[in-house]
Design a protein around this motif. Structure first.
Motif, PDB file in Angstrom:
ATOM      1  N   VAL A   6      -5.882 -25.554 -41.320  1.00  0.00           N
ATOM      2  CA  VAL A   6      -4.482 -25.362 -40.972  1.00  0.00           C
ATOM      3  C   VAL A   6      -3.673 -25.704 -42.217  1.00  0.00           C
ATOM      4  N   ILE A   7      -2.765 -24.820 -42.583  1.00  0.00           N
ATOM      5  CA  ILE A   7      -1.909 -25.045 -43.743  1.00  0.00           C
ATOM      6  C   ILE A   7      -0.496 -25.311 -43.234  1.00  0.00           C
ATOM      7  N   ALA A   8       0.081 -26.399 -43.730  1.00  0.00           N
ATOM      8  CA  ALA A   8       1.404 -26.812 -43.267  1.00  0.00           C
ATOM      9  C   ALA A   8       2.303 -27.153 -44.448  1.00  0.00           C
ATOM     10  N   ARG A   9       3.590 -26.958 -44.241  1.00  0.00           N
ATOM     11  CA  ARG A   9       4.613 -27.423 -45.202  1.00  0.00           C
ATOM     12  C   ARG A   9       5.207 -28.684 -44.587  1.00  0.00           C
ATOM     13  N   ILE A  10       5.171 -29.775 -45.343  1.00  0.00           N
ATOM     14  CA  ILE A  10       5.769 -31.008 -44.848  1.00  0.00           C
ATOM     15  C   ILE A  10       6.982 -31.361 -45.676  1.00  0.00           C
ATOM     16  N   HIS A  11       8.002 -31.841 -44.999  1.00  0.00           N
ATOM     17  CA  HIS A  11       9.228 -32.278 -45.638  1.00  0.00           C
ATOM     18  C   HIS A  11       9.214 -33.804 -45.621  1.00  0.00           C
ATOM     19  N   VAL A  12       9.107 -34.386 -46.819  1.00  0.00           N
ATOM     20  CA  VAL A  12       9.034 -35.837 -46.958  1.00  0.00           C
ATOM     21  C   VAL A  12      10.438 -36.355 -47.254  1.00  0.00           C
ATOM     22  N   LYS A  13      10.886 -37.280 -46.426  1.00  0.00           N
ATOM     23  CA  LYS A  13      12.225 -37.862 -46.607  1.00  0.00           C
ATOM     24  C   LYS A  13      12.210 -38.847 -47.786  1.00  0.00           C
ATOM     25  N   ALA A  14      13.375 -39.247 -48.229  1.00  0.00           N
ATOM     26  CA  ALA A  14      13.491 -40.158 -49.363  1.00  0.00           C
ATOM     27  C   ALA A  14      12.825 -41.506 -49.101  1.00  0.00           C
ATOM     28  N   ASP A  15      12.640 -41.872 -47.826  1.00  0.00           N
ATOM     29  CA  ASP A  15      11.969 -43.140 -47.519  1.00  0.00           C
ATOM     30  C   ASP A  15      10.443 -43.001 -47.461  1.00  0.00           C
ATOM     31  N   GLY A  16       9.931 -41.783 -47.703  1.00  0.00           N
ATOM     32  CA  GLY A  16       8.494 -41.552 -47.723  1.00  0.00           C
ATOM     33  C   GLY A  16       7.913 -41.090 -46.398  1.00  0.00           C
ATOM     34  N   ASN A  17       8.693 -41.148 -45.329  1.00  0.00           N
ATOM     35  CA  ASN A  17       8.220 -40.683 -44.021  1.00  0.00           C
ATOM     36  C   ASN A  17       8.313 -39.161 -43.940  1.00  0.00           C
ATOM     37  N   VAL A  18       7.426 -38.585 -43.144  1.00  0.00           N
ATOM     38  CA  VAL A  18       7.455 -37.136 -42.927  1.00  0.00           C
ATOM     39  C   VAL A  18       8.546 -36.840 -41.900  1.00  0.00           C
ATOM     40  N   GLY A  19       9.488 -35.983 -42.268  1.00  0.00           N
ATOM     41  CA  GLY A  19      10.604 -35.675 -41.387  1.00  0.00           C
ATOM     42  C   GLY A  19      10.417 -34.407 -40.586  1.00  0.00           C
ATOM     43  N   LYS A  20       9.603 -33.480 -41.126  1.00  0.00           N
ATOM     44  CA  LYS A  20       9.429 -32.195 -40.461  1.00  0.00           C
ATOM     45  C   LYS A  20       8.112 -31.590 -40.915  1.00  0.00           C
ATOM     46  N   VAL A  21       7.427 -30.927 -39.992  1.00  0.00           N
ATOM     47  CA  VAL A  21       6.178 -30.232 -40.298  1.00  0.00           C
ATOM     48  C   VAL A  21       6.336 -28.786 -39.849  1.00  0.00           C
ATOM     49  N   GLU A  22       6.040 -27.857 -40.737  1.00  0.00           N
ATOM     50  CA  GLU A  22       6.046 -26.431 -40.399  1.00  0.00           C
ATOM     51  C   GLU A  22       4.635 -25.895 -40.604  1.00  0.00           C
ATOM     52  N   ILE A  23       4.024 -25.329 -39.575  1.00  0.00           N
ATOM     53  CA  ILE A  23       2.702 -24.736 -39.714  1.00  0.00           C
ATOM     54  C   ILE A  23       2.866 -23.355 -40.344  1.00  0.00           C
ATOM     55  N   LEU A  24       2.156 -23.122 -41.443  1.00  0.00           N
ATOM     56  CA  LEU A  24       2.230 -21.842 -42.134  1.00  0.00           C
ATOM     57  C   LEU A  24       1.121 -20.899 -41.686  1.00  0.00           C
ATOM     58  N   GLU A  25      -0.086 -21.462 -41.465  1.00  0.00           N
ATOM     59  CA  GLU A  25      -1.180 -20.638 -40.937  1.00  0.00           C
ATOM     60  C   GLU A  25      -2.283 -21.529 -40.405  1.00  0.00           C
ATOM     61  N   GLY A  26      -3.093 -20.948 -39.568  1.00  0.00           N
ATOM     62  CA  GLY A  26      -4.216 -21.669 -38.974  1.00  0.00           C
ATOM     63  C   GLY A  26      -4.293 -21.391 -37.490  1.00  0.00           C
ATOM     64  N   PRO A  27      -5.464 -21.658 -36.902  1.00  0.00           N
ATOM     65  CA  PRO A  27      -5.675 -21.380 -35.475  1.00  0.00           C
ATOM     66  C   PRO A  27      -4.701 -22.152 -34.583  1.00  0.00           C
ATOM     67  N   GLU A  28      -4.194 -21.476 -33.599  1.00  0.00           N
ATOM     68  CA  GLU A  28      -3.225 -22.063 -32.660  1.00  0.00           C
ATOM     69  C   GLU A  28      -3.765 -23.332 -32.004  1.00  0.00           C
ATOM     70  N   VAL A  29      -5.051 -23.358 -31.706  1.00  0.00           N
ATOM     71  CA  VAL A  29      -5.651 -24.475 -30.979  1.00  0.00           C
ATOM     72  C   VAL A  29      -5.546 -25.805 -31.757  1.00  0.00           C
ATOM     73  N   PHE A  30      -5.445 -25.761 -33.085  1.00  0.00           N
ATOM     74  CA  PHE A  30      -5.386 -26.976 -33.896  1.00  0.00           C
ATOM     75  C   PHE A  30      -3.976 -27.373 -34.312  1.00  0.00           C
ATOM     76  N   ARG A  31      -3.011 -26.519 -34.112  1.00  0.00           N
ATOM     77  CA  ARG A  31      -1.679 -26.736 -34.687  1.00  0.00           C
ATOM     78  C   ARG A  31      -0.982 -27.994 -34.186  1.00  0.00           C
TER      79      ARG A  31
END
Length: 67
Positions: A6-31
């Motif tokens: 599964v390939i994802a784009r993650i948006h890392v906030k200035a505090d280092g925490n992940v703020g948003k995850v966008e799935i770019l590709e990969g099987p639906e069952v794992f998303r």
């Protein structure tokens, strides 16, 4: 066995925490599992030359192998 990535784009906030995850590709069952896992990750934030932490974006590949 089943193998997938599964390939994802993650948006890392200035505090280092992940703020948003966008799935770019990969099987639906794992998303949903990938989104839940990535939301728990913590990064060292990107920094400007003056040392100020800033938000950043990364592409992450999450491999799965089920036997």
């Amino acid at each position: 066995s089943v193998e997938a990535t599964v390939i994802a784009r993650i948006h890392v906030k200035a505090d280092g925490n992940v703020g948003k995850v966008e799935i770019l590709e990969g099987p639906e069952v794992f998303r949903e599992a990938v989104i839940e896992a990535l939301m728990t990750w913590h990064y060292t934030p990107a920094r400007l030359p003056d040392g100020t932490a800033v938000a950043d974006t990364h592409i992450v590949r999450v491999p799965f192998k089920l036997n």
